[in-house]
Design a protein around this motif. Sequence first.
Motif: not given
Length: 84
Positions: A33-38, A40-43, A61-66, A70-78
């Motif tokens: 989905l990322i590769e095809h530009g499809n 978006v994160d929570r923000s 419901k949400y995945i926090y990217p690594v 490094i886990p990115i544990l920012l709500i807006q980046n979920a």
Amino acid sequence: MIDKELLEILVCPETGEPLEEANWEVIEQLNELIEHGNLVDRSGEKVSDRIEGGLLCRGGKYIYPVRESIPILLIQNAIPIMVT
């Protein structure tokens, strides 16, 4: 892969729930989905960089990217989970 001891202490920054590592199939589907530009994160921002892993809230419901181990544990980046 996240160190098991680290994973035991990490929690969802929004709910305080324990996190679990996402399986590789979910990560690959999200990267497609990322590769095809499809994706978006929570923000509402388009996710443009591939992820190497992810941490799921137990509710799934949400995945926090690594990225770069490094886990990115920012709500807006979920990333909302839209794949099966």
